[in-house]
Scaffold this active site. Structure first.
Site, short mmCIF file in Angstrom:
data_model
loop_
_atom_site.label_atom_id
_atom_site.label_comp_id
_atom_site.label_asym_id
_atom_site.label_seq_id
_atom_site.Cartn_x
_atom_site.Cartn_y
_atom_site.Cartn_z
N SER A 1 0.87 -1.18 0.00
CA SER A 1 0.00 0.00 0.00
C SER A 1 0.90 1.22 0.00
CB SER A 1 -0.84 0.00 1.29
OG SER A 1 -1.44 1.27 1.50
N TYR B 1 -2.27 -1.18 10.68
CA TYR B 1 -2.25 -1.39 9.23
C TYR B 1 -0.93 -0.88 8.63
CZ TYR B 1 -3.99 -1.26 4.38
OH TYR B 1 -4.16 -1.45 3.03
P1 NAI Z 1 -11.10 -6.51 -0.10
O1 NAI Z 1 -11.64 -6.36 1.28
O2 NAI Z 1 -12.05 -6.65 -1.22
O3 NAI Z 1 -10.08 -7.73 -0.19
C1 NAI Z 1 -9.43 -8.30 0.88
C2 NAI Z 1 -9.53 -9.80 0.72
O4 NAI Z 1 -8.72 -10.45 1.70
C3 NAI Z 1 -10.97 -10.31 0.94
O5 NAI Z 1 -11.29 -11.25 -0.06
C4 NAI Z 1 -10.89 -10.99 2.29
O6 NAI Z 1 -11.84 -12.05 2.47
C5 NAI Z 1 -9.48 -11.52 2.24
N1 NAI Z 1 -8.97 -11.87 3.56
C6 NAI Z 1 -9.05 -11.16 4.70
N2 NAI Z 1 -8.50 -11.85 5.73
C7 NAI Z 1 -8.06 -13.02 5.19
C8 NAI Z 1 -7.39 -14.14 5.72
N3 NAI Z 1 -7.06 -14.20 7.02
N4 NAI Z 1 -7.10 -15.17 4.89
C9 NAI Z 1 -7.43 -15.14 3.58
N5 NAI Z 1 -8.06 -14.09 3.02
C10 NAI Z 1 -8.36 -13.05 3.82
O7 NAI Z 1 -10.17 -5.23 -0.33
P2 NAI Z 1 -9.04 -4.94 -1.41
O8 NAI Z 1 -8.96 -3.48 -1.52
O9 NAI Z 1 -9.24 -5.74 -2.61
O10 NAI Z 1 -7.71 -5.40 -0.63
C11 NAI Z 1 -6.75 -6.27 -1.18
C12 NAI Z 1 -5.37 -5.87 -0.70
O11 NAI Z 1 -5.05 -4.60 -1.24
C13 NAI Z 1 -5.23 -5.74 0.82
O12 NAI Z 1 -4.00 -6.28 1.23
C14 NAI Z 1 -5.23 -4.24 1.04
O13 NAI Z 1 -4.53 -3.87 2.20
C15 NAI Z 1 -4.53 -3.77 -0.21
N6 NAI Z 1 -4.75 -2.38 -0.56
C16 NAI Z 1 -6.00 -1.92 -0.87
C17 NAI Z 1 -6.17 -0.61 -1.23
C18 NAI Z 1 -7.49 -0.01 -1.56
O14 NAI Z 1 -7.60 1.23 -1.59
N7 NAI Z 1 -8.54 -0.80 -1.83
C19 NAI Z 1 -5.02 0.31 -1.32
C20 NAI Z 1 -3.78 -0.27 -0.93
C21 NAI Z 1 -3.65 -1.57 -0.59
C1 BGC Z 2 -6.23 1.31 2.21
C2 BGC Z 2 -7.36 2.14 1.68
C3 BGC Z 2 -6.93 3.59 1.46
C4 BGC Z 2 -5.66 3.65 0.65
C5 BGC Z 2 -5.12 5.07 0.50
C6 BGC Z 2 -5.02 1.51 1.36
O1 BGC Z 2 -3.94 0.79 1.89
O2 BGC Z 2 -6.59 -0.06 2.19
O3 BGC Z 2 -8.45 2.09 2.59
O4 BGC Z 2 -7.94 4.26 0.73
O5 BGC Z 2 -4.67 2.87 1.27
O6 BGC Z 2 -5.11 5.75 1.73
#
Ligand code: NAI
Ligand code: BGC
Length: 257
Positions: free
Chosen positions: A145, A158
């Site tokens: 991130s 986080y």
């Molecule tokens: P999301 O909530 O759709 O995806 C997260 C996924 O991880 C979900 O499918 C959830 O069930 C799974 N998960 C959670 N705990 C788990 C575990 N213990 N074992 C296996 N799976 C597990 O959200 P998103 O945005 O797709 O997040 C994906 C990655 O991207 C995360 O690591 C998040 O920190 C990172 N990220 C997201 C950003 C955003 O703005 N959406 C920005 C920067 C990083």
């Molecule tokens: C977080 C988001 C956030 C983004 C930018 C990501 O790591 O999961 O919630 O919008 O960083 O701040």
């Protein structure tokens, strides 16, 4: 196709960035194991695997597993390698976040985020790395991130987990380079996915986030998936031990004058 005959695991692969990445990897010719967290998600994950097969993936399976539990990760990696016929790509994507002021943060809150985001990434990297080392190489892409370097009040656990992934990635890249395993991070900015529901449900917050981004909008999961596919491909064969930032300019600190 960028990833013809490659074999990949995407953790947390049934929603958001993970889902878009699984779809993109499959379109680029890879076989994909979609990891999902809970039994309630089994049907959707199975459906996604079927869609990936219809869309051209040679093989696609869905496997339940908590990335923070060692026995789950051992099972996930061995099942994926067995059913896909090998493993040469890990997308360490699973992650959680929850806003809590630092002085009110319980140990359980802290531990839950570290266990999934950092320990989970380590366990998957270690298990997948063993398979890749034995098979002559591979690529590990961690979803970190912009918060691997931007501090974020209310999200100390986080930020600690994502900062931890930065040095885990850099160290792993050095240690695994002789085994022909590349390790790198993708650092998304604010992306439209379920993790950001708390922002997307509140127009004021959404506007505040957009005002932090020079390109003036949040990104899509597909824009991150494109970076994942490229970073995993031979086109990026000289890239290891670094972070590719995909954030619409968020890390340029647009409010700084
Ligand atoms: P999301 O909530 O759709 O995806 C997260 C996924 O991880 C979900 O499918 C959830 O069930 C799974 N998960 C959670 N705990 C788990 C575990 N213990 N074992 C296996 N799976 C597990 O959200 P998103 O945005 O797709 O997040 C994906 C990655 O991207 C995360 O690591 C998040 O920190 C990172 N990220 C997201 C950003 C955003 O703005 N959406 C920005 C920067 C990083
Ligand atoms: C977080 C988001 C956030 C983004 C930018 C990501 O790591 O999961 O919630 O919008 O960083 O701040």
């Amino acid at each position: 196709m960028l990833l013809d005959s490659r074999k990949a695991i995407v953790t947390g692969g049934n929603t958001g960035i993970g889902k878009a990445s699984a779809q993109r990897l499959a379109r680029e010719g890879a076989s994909v194991c979609v990891n999902y967290y809970s039994d309630q998600e089994a049907e959707g994950a199975d459906q996604l695997a079927a869609e990936l097969r219809q869309g051209g993936a040679p093989k696609a399976i869905a496997v339940q597993g908590d990335v923070g539990r060692e026995q789950d990760v051992v099972r996930l990696v061995s099942q994926a390698a067995e059913e896909l016929g090998g493993l040469d790509l890990l997308v360490n994507n699973a992650g959680i976040e929850k806003q809590i002021p630092l002085l009110e943060m319980g140990l359980a809150d802290w531990s839950a985020v570290l266990q999934t985001n950092l320990t989970g990434a380590f366990l998957c990297l270690r298990e997948a790395g063993k398979v890749m080392a034995g098979a002559g190489g591979g690529v590990i892409v961690n979803m970190s991130s912009v918060h691997e370097f931007i501090p974020w009040p209310g999200f100390a656990h986080y930020c600690a987990s994502k900062g931890g992934i930065k040095l885990l990635m850099e160290t792993a890249a050095r240690e695994l380079a002789p085994k022909k395993i590349r390790v790198l991070n993708i650092a998304p900015g604010a992306i439209i996915t379920p993790i950001n529901k708390f922002v997307l449900d509140d127009p004021e917050q959404e506007h505040a986030v957009e005002s932090e981004i020079p390109l003036g909008r949040m990104g899509s999961a597909e824009e991150i998936a494109a970076a994942v596919a490229w970073a995993a491909s031979a086109e990026a064969g000289y890239i290891t031990g670094t972070t590719i930032v995909v954030d619409g300019g968020m890390s340029l600190y647009p409010k700084f004058v």
